[in-house]
Design a protein around this motif. Sequence first.
Motif, PDB file in Angstrom:
ATOM      1  N   VAL A 168      91.981 113.218  31.635  1.00 21.67           N
ATOM      2  CA  VAL A 168      92.298 111.978  31.920  1.00 21.67           C
ATOM      3  C   VAL A 168      91.583 111.686  33.280  1.00 21.67           C
ATOM      4  N   ASP A 169      91.275 112.786  33.863  1.00 19.99           N
ATOM      5  CA  ASP A 169      90.572 112.875  35.255  1.00 19.99           C
ATOM      6  C   ASP A 169      89.269 112.155  35.141  1.00 19.99           C
ATOM      7  N   ALA A 170      88.534 112.160  33.918  1.00 23.25           N
ATOM      8  CA  ALA A 170      87.057 111.623  33.640  1.00 23.25           C
ATOM      9  C   ALA A 170      87.259 110.034  33.878  1.00 23.25           C
ATOM     10  N   LEU A 171      88.487 109.515  33.344  1.00 23.01           N
ATOM     11  CA  LEU A 171      88.263 108.145  33.179  1.00 23.01           C
ATOM     12  C   LEU A 171      88.221 107.351  34.540  1.00 23.01           C
ATOM     13  N   ASP A 172      87.494 106.142  34.338  1.00 23.55           N
ATOM     14  CA  ASP A 172      87.182 105.395  35.746  1.00 23.55           C
ATOM     15  C   ASP A 172      88.256 104.132  35.457  1.00 23.55           C
ATOM     16  N   LEU A 173      89.506 104.326  36.154  1.00 22.26           N
ATOM     17  CA  LEU A 173      90.514 103.224  36.170  1.00 22.26           C
ATOM     18  C   LEU A 173      90.306 102.297  37.441  1.00 22.26           C
ATOM     19  N   SER A 174      89.145 102.270  37.953  1.00 19.23           N
ATOM     20  CA  SER A 174      88.971 101.148  39.180  1.00 19.23           C
ATOM     21  C   SER A 174      88.994  99.902  38.677  1.00 19.23           C
ATOM     22  N   HIS A 175      89.017  99.539  37.279  1.00 25.73           N
ATOM     23  CA  HIS A 175      88.828  98.156  37.091  1.00 25.73           C
ATOM     24  C   HIS A 175      90.182  98.078  36.071  1.00 25.73           C
ATOM     25  N   ALA A 176      90.800  96.805  35.816  1.00 28.30           N
ATOM     26  CA  ALA A 176      91.539  96.694  34.515  1.00 28.30           C
ATOM     27  C   ALA A 176      91.362  96.940  33.403  1.00 28.30           C
ATOM     28  N   PRO A 177      91.798  97.731  32.530  1.00 24.81           N
ATOM     29  CA  PRO A 177      91.327  97.712  30.847  1.00 24.81           C
ATOM     30  C   PRO A 177      91.425  96.332  30.383  1.00 24.81           C
ATOM     31  N   GLY A 178      90.558  96.133  29.665  1.00 22.29           N
ATOM     32  CA  GLY A 178      90.229  94.989  28.695  1.00 22.29           C
ATOM     33  C   GLY A 178      91.417  94.978  27.639  1.00 22.29           C
ATOM     34  N   PHE A 179      92.061  93.976  27.189  1.00 24.69           N
ATOM     35  CA  PHE A 179      92.897  93.810  26.190  1.00 24.69           C
ATOM     36  C   PHE A 179      92.729  92.527  25.561  1.00 24.69           C
TER      37      PHE A 179
END
Length: 274
Positions: A168-179
Motif C-alpha cells: 500500500v506504500d506504493a499508492l499515491d494518495l496525494s489526491h482524493a480518489p474518484g468515485f
Amino acid sequence: MRFVKGHGTENDFVILPDPDGALDLTPEAVARLCDRRAGIGADGVLRVVRTKAADLGADLGADLGSGAEWFMDYRNADGSVAEMCGNGMRVFARYLVDAGLAAPGEWDVATRAGLRRVSLGASGDVSVDMGPPELLGYGEASLAGTAFQGRRVSVGNPHLACRVDGPVDALDLSHAPGFDPAVFPDGVNVEFFRSVGERHVEMRVYERGSGETRSCGTGTVAVAAAAAQGAPGTSEWTVDVPGGRVTVTLDGRTSHLRGPAVLVAEGETRPDWI
Ligand SMILES: N[C@@H](CCC[C@H](N)C(=O)O)C(=O)O
C-alpha cells in the motif's frame, strides 16, 4: 476555548470539552482548529457534550437520550459532520476517564450512528463495540487513472474497502480518489488494503472530509469485514496502518476495535484568534 490534543494510532483530534453544550461550533471554526499550519492541527474535532445538552434533533435525541451520558460530536477537518469515528471514540473515552468525567469500566457513548459501548482501564488500550459492519455490495474508486474495485461497507459511516496486490506504500494518495456520486451520494472513505499474513492486513485510507490520515478506526473494521467476506464464526484481524496497529474482532453479531488512545497536550485558544 479549552482544548486537549490526542490521537489514536496517529489519527489525531482536537478535543473540545463542552459539557453543557455552550459552544457554537461552526464548520469554519473546526477547519481553523484543524489547520496544520495556521491552527492547532488535527484530522478532526471531538466535541465532548452531555447527551442531554446536545442539540440532536427530535429523532436522534429520543433514541440516544436515555442511553448514554456523553455524546461524541465528531467533525472532520473540513468542518463536515460524520456519523462515527472509531479512533475518535477511543480517544474520547480516554479523555473522559482522564478528566474524571467517567470511571474506567464499560459504558455507552452516544454518536450520530447510535450508541457505542467502550471498555477501558485507568490506562492502556481502549476497546469499542463498533456494531455490525454491513457489507453492501461492490463499488469502484480511481486513483491517478487506475480503477480499484472494492466492497462497500457501512460502519455507521460509508466506506469502500479495495483490496490491492502490491504494497500500500506504493499508492499515491496525494489526491482524493474518484468515485461515482450516484453510488456514494454522501461521499465515502476509501481504504486500500493488502493481505500480509493470516488475518493480517496493511491498509491506507483517504478519508471523506479529512484527506489521507494515518489511521481510520471505522476503516479498519470495514477492511476486516471486506477481507473476511462474511465468513461465519469469530475472527481476529490485525490491521497495520501508517500510524500503528489495531485489532478488529468480528463475530457475526458485532465487531470490536481495540487499540491505543493517547492524550498529548492541553491548552487554551486565544480569544482574538478563534
Ligand atoms: N477517522 C475516523 C473516521 C472519521 C469520519 C470519516 N472521515 C467520515 O467522514 O465518515 C475513524 O477513526 O473512524
